[in-house]
Enzyme design. Structure first.
Site, short mmCIF file in Angstrom:
data_model
loop_
_atom_site.label_atom_id
_atom_site.label_comp_id
_atom_site.label_asym_id
_atom_site.label_seq_id
_atom_site.Cartn_x
_atom_site.Cartn_y
_atom_site.Cartn_z
N ASP A 1 8.44 5.29 -7.57
CA ASP A 1 9.54 4.60 -6.90
C ASP A 1 10.59 4.14 -7.90
O ASP A 1 10.26 3.85 -9.06
CB ASP A 1 9.02 3.37 -6.13
N TYR B 1 -2.10 1.16 -13.60
CA TYR B 1 -0.87 0.37 -13.46
C TYR B 1 -1.11 -1.07 -13.87
O TYR B 1 -2.25 -1.57 -13.82
CB TYR B 1 -0.41 0.34 -11.99
N ASP C 1 7.86 -3.94 -1.48
CA ASP C 1 8.16 -4.35 -2.85
C ASP C 1 9.38 -5.27 -2.85
O ASP C 1 9.88 -5.66 -1.80
CB ASP C 1 8.37 -3.12 -3.76
N ARG D 1 1.95 -0.76 -3.90
CA ARG D 1 2.68 -1.66 -3.00
C ARG D 1 1.77 -2.12 -1.85
O ARG D 1 1.70 -3.29 -1.52
CB ARG D 1 3.89 -0.95 -2.40
#
Length: 306
Positions: A38, A66, A80, A179
């Protein structure tokens, strides 16, 4: 130019934007990314150049890691920080560290996720974000993903305030929406939530330390060191089983031959493996033949272009 470029993706660019920019910098059209990140997400984005574009799908299949931040107190349309607020709740309780750890533990292992409306998942040939932009709600497919590990990156024993944020790291399978994971954390705590920050720290074995920025790539190109920053395509196949073959067999492999399965090939049906020559160069991807017992067949030949 052939090889893999682990790129540090900056905030504000899509994966496709990165490919477009690199095509100009590298002066080649044969550039492909290894999975969508993203625009708000920074971090590791392996880019395949030249012959390495043939193995992009295998990098996409590999696991990822992550570091992110979840903010409790309100949810958003995009799950988000870029989205509009959907639900808001003032937090009037103290959340203990043990409670947060219990939530993270409950989300470890195989879990089911429903992708957000603002995502590239296709339903009836159309991407979900296209429906979302048109204000159309559609039924989204639920998928099973694997969360290998979640670690709380915050040493507080109690969390309080009108909104609460804490950082975490996660190792997961492909197809995981971090997310959505952040939203699920909030749901389990009974508080609307969204992912407020995210960096991909590892993808297909490439880590932050391996990455180059656009400026660094441009500097290499300006000094004529175009071969110095590309990693061999073998680095992108590290996670697949390997079968070392002789020069004689390698010639057959390069011609795409169907071969007998020997004791050197301990592969399961549907699981690809890499054929490497005596110098450890990957020359093809093979798999156990789906219908002919005792045989293996090529999936992709990675021969040098003439």
């Amino acid at each position: 130019m052939n090889g893999i470029l682990p790129l540090w993706k900056p905030k504000g660019m899509t994966s496709h934007d990165c490919v477009f920019k690199l095509r100009k910098i590298l002066k080649t059209k044969k550039v492909g990314h290894t999975g969508t990140l993203d625009p708000d997400v920074t971090g590791v984005l392996p880019i395949c150049i030249g012959r390495a574009t043939k193995i992009a799908e295998y990098l996409t299949e590999a696991g990822k890691a992550y570091e992110g931040e979840v903010t409790l107190g309100f949810s958003t349309t995009t799950e988000d920080a870029s989205g509009e607020k959907v639900e808001e709740k003032t937090i009037d309780e103290v959340i203990t560290r043990d409670r947060v750890l219990e939530v993270l533990e409950s989300l470890t292992g195989k879990i089911e996720q429903t992708p957000p409306m603002f995502s590239a998942v296709k339903v009836n040939g159309k991407k979900l974000y296209e429906y979302a932009r048109a204000g159309i709600e559609v039924e989204r497919p639920t998928r099973e993903v694997t969360i290998y590990d979640i670690t709380l990156l915050d040493d507080r024993t109690e969390f309080s305030g009108e909104t609460i944020s804490f950082r975490f790291s996660v190792k997961c399978s492909k197809g995981t929406y971090i997310r959505t994971l952040a939203v699920m954390m909030g749901e389990k705590l009974g508080i609307p939530a969204h992912m407020s920050d995210l960096t991909r720290i590892e993808s297909a074995g490439f880590k932050l330390d391996d990455c180059l920025t656009f400026a660094e790539v441009e500097a290499y190109m300006e000094t004529g060191q175009s071969d110095d920053f590309l990693l061999p395509l073998e680095r992108g196949l590290f996670h697949l089983p390997k079968c070392k073959i002789s020069d004689k067999v390698a010639k057959k492999v390069l011609n795409g031959a169907v071969l007998e399965q020997t004791g050197d090939v301990a592969a399961e049906k549907g699981v690809p493996f890499v054929m490497v020559d005596p110098s450890d160069k990957a020359i093809a991807i093979y798999q156990v033949h789906p219908t002919k017992e005792g045989l293996i067949k090529p999936v992709k030949v990675l021969a040098q272009e003439s």
